[in-house]
Design a protein around this motif. Structure first.
Motif, PDB file in Angstrom:
ATOM      1  N   TYR A  43       0.837  -1.202   0.000  1.00  0.00           N
ATOM      2  CA  TYR A  43       0.000   0.000   0.000  1.00  0.00           C
ATOM      3  C   TYR A  43       0.876   1.257   0.000  1.00  0.00           C
ATOM      4  CZ  TYR A  43      -2.788   3.814   1.860  1.00  0.00           C
ATOM      5  OH  TYR A  43      -3.368   5.043   2.058  1.00  0.00           O
ATOM      6  N   LEU A  44       1.909   1.265   0.832  1.00  0.00           N
ATOM      7  CA  LEU A  44       2.796   2.428   0.886  1.00  0.00           C
ATOM      8  C   LEU A  44       3.547   2.603  -0.428  1.00  0.00           C
ATOM      9  CD1 LEU A  44       4.243   2.030   4.500  1.00  0.00           C
ATOM     10  CD2 LEU A  44       2.615   3.765   3.711  1.00  0.00           C
ATOM     11  N   PRO A  67       5.321  10.986   1.525  1.00  0.00           N
ATOM     12  CA  PRO A  67       5.491   9.883   2.485  1.00  0.00           C
ATOM     13  C   PRO A  67       4.877  10.232   3.833  1.00  0.00           C
ATOM     14  CG  PRO A  67       7.542  11.084   2.224  1.00  0.00           C
ATOM     15  CD  PRO A  67       6.599  11.630   1.176  1.00  0.00           C
ATOM     16  N   ILE A  68       4.618   9.217   4.650  1.00  0.00           N
ATOM     17  CA  ILE A  68       4.005   9.463   5.959  1.00  0.00           C
ATOM     18  C   ILE A  68       5.045   9.458   7.081  1.00  0.00           C
ATOM     19  CG2 ILE A  68       1.727   8.631   5.300  1.00  0.00           C
ATOM     20  CD1 ILE A  68       2.360   5.976   6.539  1.00  0.00           C
ATOM     21  N   ALA A  69       6.319   9.350   6.721  1.00  0.00           N
ATOM     22  CA  ALA A  69       7.402   9.453   7.704  1.00  0.00           C
ATOM     23  C   ALA A  69       8.613  10.081   7.031  1.00  0.00           C
ATOM     24  CB  ALA A  69       7.753   8.090   8.283  1.00  0.00           C
ATOM     25  N   ALA A  77       9.399   0.909   2.430  1.00  0.00           N
ATOM     26  CA  ALA A  77       8.294   1.654   1.832  1.00  0.00           C
ATOM     27  C   ALA A  77       7.835   2.812   2.711  1.00  0.00           C
ATOM     28  CB  ALA A  77       7.117   0.722   1.557  1.00  0.00           C
ATOM     29  N   LEU A  78       8.156   2.745   4.009  1.00  0.00           N
ATOM     30  CA  LEU A  78       7.662   3.756   4.944  1.00  0.00           C
ATOM     31  C   LEU A  78       8.349   5.100   4.764  1.00  0.00           C
ATOM     32  CD1 LEU A  78       5.717   4.038   7.369  1.00  0.00           C
ATOM     33  CD2 LEU A  78       7.615   3.395   8.851  1.00  0.00           C
ATOM     34  N   PRO A 100      18.528  11.516   2.777  1.00  0.00           N
ATOM     35  CA  PRO A 100      19.312  11.821   3.977  1.00  0.00           C
ATOM     36  C   PRO A 100      18.606  11.363   5.249  1.00  0.00           C
ATOM     37  CG  PRO A 100      19.283  13.692   2.481  1.00  0.00           C
ATOM     38  CD  PRO A 100      18.292  12.707   1.943  1.00  0.00           C
ATOM     39  N   ASN A 101      19.337  10.639   6.076  1.00  0.00           N
ATOM     40  CA  ASN A 101      18.842  10.213   7.391  1.00  0.00           C
ATOM     41  C   ASN A 101      17.525   9.444   7.309  1.00  0.00           C
ATOM     42  OD1 ASN A 101      21.044  11.545   8.588  1.00  0.00           O
ATOM     43  ND2 ASN A 101      19.919  13.476   8.683  1.00  0.00           N
ATOM     44  N   ASP A 102      17.353   8.625   6.265  1.00  0.00           N
ATOM     45  CA  ASP A 102      16.076   7.927   6.120  1.00  0.00           C
ATOM     46  C   ASP A 102      15.929   6.783   7.124  1.00  0.00           C
ATOM     47  OD1 ASP A 102      18.095   6.530   4.850  1.00  0.00           O
ATOM     48  OD2 ASP A 102      16.905   5.960   3.107  1.00  0.00           O
ATOM     49  N   LEU A 103      16.902   5.879   7.167  1.00  0.00           N
ATOM     50  CA  LEU A 103      16.831   4.727   8.061  1.00  0.00           C
ATOM     51  C   LEU A 103      18.076   4.664   8.942  1.00  0.00           C
ATOM     52  CD1 LEU A 103      15.542   2.009   5.570  1.00  0.00           C
ATOM     53  CD2 LEU A 103      14.350   2.734   7.638  1.00  0.00           C
TER      54      LEU A 103
END
Length: 751
Positions: free
Chosen positions: A478-479, A489-491, A512-513, A518-521
């Motif tokens: 879904y994402l 995105p929602i985050a 997918a979130l 930069p600094n994603d995960l």
């Protein structure tokens, strides 16, 4: 308004009772609110050695010692502690604030009370010429530890900047243990530097990890400007910290120890908190090395840096997520906790709950369900008993090879291969690669497995149920559809703790979130603590580390003896990390010393319970709080048996399950439940070969996957053994499990 900097100096400052702490807090609240109005309460001592030193009247009997920095009309006060009168005035007159000329760290130096104007006692440093110094030879010989490593006195004083008196003692230390004792006499950065030397680090490595080569002091600036610049040095931040608001000030003053893990970080930990990364970053490290602390600080930093940022802090399950949220609020009670996914602030959830939240917020999910499960209509309830569902599917599908006809194999195959690759047809399943799966499947075997998968899915549609891995896979799809449609995105940032326990659909959701950027995960993990998931390679799920990976090796929790015991459990086994590289324990070290773990063989179960009760009774008599003591077991059945046995022996014990830890009682819990926790003293109960490893966990998987199942059993025992801060005891009746090398007990004596 004045700026306030506070020093971690609890060793130098006498203990203050609650009423005095309240007055210290009131004094600084006034100083912070209106510097000018506080002038009457702040004075310069007569004949002061440093023109910046001040005393502040807390009450009639106590005065604070602080330094005043005035830069372009803006005041900064550096608080070193509160002392009774008249000691405070005499100490302050002989105190100085200086920059270490070698490494640029800021040092507050508190004067002595013996009247000698030429002697100094640095903040948090007891007299280095005390009993320990007298017990060491003043002659530096090649038999001492550091000279034996070709480290010289000049290396300590001229390359690190260690105080000469402490450096002389360090050079005379005969072994690493003595060097760690001497380290306690130093400032925080000195202590850290000497501890690193005691576990084999080089002088160059110490300089690097403490940031001595970063941001050199600009000597063309004024003295006060240089002092403020020195406050930003990594080594200075181990001892000095700006206080941002009244709530933080209250917490620091009232807690006395300044909650060191919250405010003062090792420069290496602080680097991983503050540095920006152009993509996903992975921080690994053994138990007790501070990965979770870094993750919590990083989530806070990302949220504070941008008030509109949507930061997700997640981990393997709900219990650990609740602990993360509690620690985050303890770190910063003012932090904005986002109640829902997509809101500004830090949203803390277990990753399965996060996936369900995605679907609950979604307007239209039929397309995602169709893509993942081949059905357009979402089920109504979650299925929690996968084992029963797979057994029914096996019966419904018909013939299947015996080694494949187990719920464990089918569940892993379904999650890692089918859901991990969004497989909906037998044709796709017969062609898909199965990296990491121990059992090879021929085409006929794949067809037979797929029939079971179809039966499993038909049953789900009939029952209106869905499993947690299916929720994860559908949420990820879904994402992805949202991302493909160009929706925001929602985050903005995702911080993951205990990442080693996540499986394929977890990683698809995380990718997918948050979009790549930069600094994603930020991923904190230890492959040696993988007790749930299967081996995963991040690159196969779209998460590219490409060199953005670092490792912590210094244990802050467990004693060297307990660490040696725990690492011994892993000995001989091969582990790989999330980048498919070999994971080693060779660099794991601890700066703490303690007793050697005890191995207690018992004649029968009653004898074992007697031994456990006797040991706990002794600890309670020594003054340990009941909730700081724990008994860890392999199974819930053994846990309940131990609780009954302790109660029969007049010891109040409580089970720790999904609820918060009870206080006032000895804690009894399974090894799985102990993950993420720590206790002062721990008993590992039931370590016989009939219970550890758990026979059912090994037999429930095909022969080809049993080696990985045994790795998880080793990891589980390693997790349990590393929960103890100080004392560790292992008990059993019958034969001791082969996972505990008995040689580790004797070797630990020399650690």
């Amino acid at each position: 308004m004045a700026k306030l900097v506070i020093a971690s100096n609890s060793k130098a400052m006498p203990t203050l009772d609650r009423s005095v702490k309240a007055k210290v807090l009131s004094f600084f609240e006034t100083l912070d609110a209106d510097d000018a109005a506080s002038v009457a309460h702040v004075e310069s001592p007569h004949d002061a050695a440093d023109h910046r030193v001040r005393t502040g009247r807390v009450d009639q009997d106590h005065m604070a010692i602080l330094f005043h920095i005035d830069l372009h009309g803006e005041s900064t006060y550096i608080y070193l502690g509160t002392w009774p009168q008249p000691d405070a005035s005499r100490l302050a007159a002989r105190s100085t604030l200086r920059i270490n000329p070698i490494n640029g760290a800021l040092e507050g130096i508190i004067g002595e009370l013996d009247g000698s104007s030429d002697r100094r006692k640095r903040v948090i440093v007891p007299d280095p010429r005390g009993e320990l110094a007298r017990s060491l030879s003043r002659t530096i010989t090649t038999t001492a530890y550091l000279p034996g490593r070709e480290i010289t006195l000049e290396d300590l004083t001229e390359r690190l900047g260690v105080d000469p008196a402490i450096a002389e003692m360090a050079m005379a230390a005969p072994n690493p243990d003595a060097l760690r004792q001497i380290a306690d006499y130093g400032l925080e950065w000195e202590k850290s530097a000497l501890v690193e030397l005691s576990v084999g680090a080089s002088i160059d490595a110490v300089r690097t990890t403490h940031g001595f080569d970063e941001n050199p002091i600009d000597h063309s600036k004024s003295e006060d400007e240089q002092i403020l610049q020195a406050l930003d040095q990594p080594a200075s931040k181990m001892q000095f910290a700006y206080i941002e608001d009244d709530e933080e000030l209250r917490r620091v003053i009232e807690e006395g120890d300044f909650a060191a893990w919250r405010t003062f970080l090792h420069p290496q930990q602080r680097e991983y908190v503050e540095r920006n990364y152009n993509g996903a970053f992975r921080l690994s490290g053994g138990a007790g090395t501070g990965k979770t602390v870094v993750a919590i600080h990083r989530a806070r930093r990302l949220a504070m840096e941008d008030p509109n940022a949507r930061v997700v802090l997640t981990t393997f399950n709900k219990t650990l997520a609740l602990a993360l949220e509690a620690d985050l609020k303890s770190l910063d009670p003012s932090i904005r906790i986002a109640a829902a996914l997509g809101e500004p602030g830090v949203h803390v959830r277990g990753i399965d709950a996060l996936a369900r939240e995605v679907l609950d917020q979604a307007d239209e999910v039929s397309e995602a369900f169709q893509f993942v499960l081949g059905a357009s209509f979402p089920p109504k309830t979650s299925r929690t008993r996968a084992e029963d569902a797979w057994n029914e599917a096996i019966d419904a599908a018909g013939r299947l090879d015996a080694k494949l006809a187990t719920p464990g194999f089918l569940e892993n195959e379904y999650v890692d291969v089918v859901l991990g690759n969004n497989i909906t047809t037998v044709e796709a399943y017969t062609r898909v690669a199965r990296p990491g799966r121990g059992v090879r499947l021929s085409r006929p075997q794949r067809v037979a497995v797929w029939k079971v998968v179809e039966a499993y899915r038909r049953q789900s549609r009939a029952d209106g149920t869905i499993s947690f891995p299916e929720v994860l896979a559908v949420s990820a799809r879904y994402l992805q559809l949202r991302n493909d449609a160009g929706l925001p995105p929602i985050a903005d940032h995702v911080v993951v703790d205990e990442a080693q326990d996540l499986h394929a659909t977890h990683w698809r959701l995380l990718r997918a979130l948050v979009p790549e950027g930069p600094n994603d995960l930020f991923l904190a993990e230890d492959s040696h603590q993988r007790i749930y998931g299967r081996p995963v390679v991040l690159g196969r799920h779209g998460i590219k580390i490409v060199g953005r990976s670092r490792r912590l090796t210094l244990n802050y929790r467990t004693t060297a003896q307990n660490l040696h015991f725990a690492v011994g459990i892993l000995s001989g086994a091969e582990y790989t990390d999330l980048e498919e590289r070999e994971e080693s324990t060779t660099e794991y070290r601890s700066a703490r010393r303690g007793p050697v773990p005890e191995l207690v063989a018992c004649t029968d179960l009653n004898d074992e319970l007697d031994n456990i009760a006797s040991r706990i009774s002794d600890w309670l008599a020594e003054g340990f709080e009941p909730e700081s003591l724990a008994v860890l077991t392999r199974s819930a059945q053994t846990r309940d048996l131990v609780i009954r046995g302790l109660k029969e022996r007049a010891i109040e014990a409580r089970a720790v399950s999904d609820n918060p830890r009870p206080t006032g009682h000895v804690q009894v819990l399974t090894m799985h439940r102990s993950k993420g926790m720590e206790f002062t003293n721990v008993v590992l109960a039931g370590l016989d070969d009939a219970h550890v490893p758990a026979i059912a966990s090994i037999r429930s998987v095909p022969e080809e996957e049993r080696s990985d199942a045994l790795l998880r059993e080793r990891s589980l025992l390693y997790v349990a053994a590393s929960r103890a801060r100080d004392q560790l005891v292992a008990t059993w009746c019958g034969n001791l499990t082969d996972l505990v090398p008995t040689a580790s007990q004797e070797a630990g004596r020399n650690e």
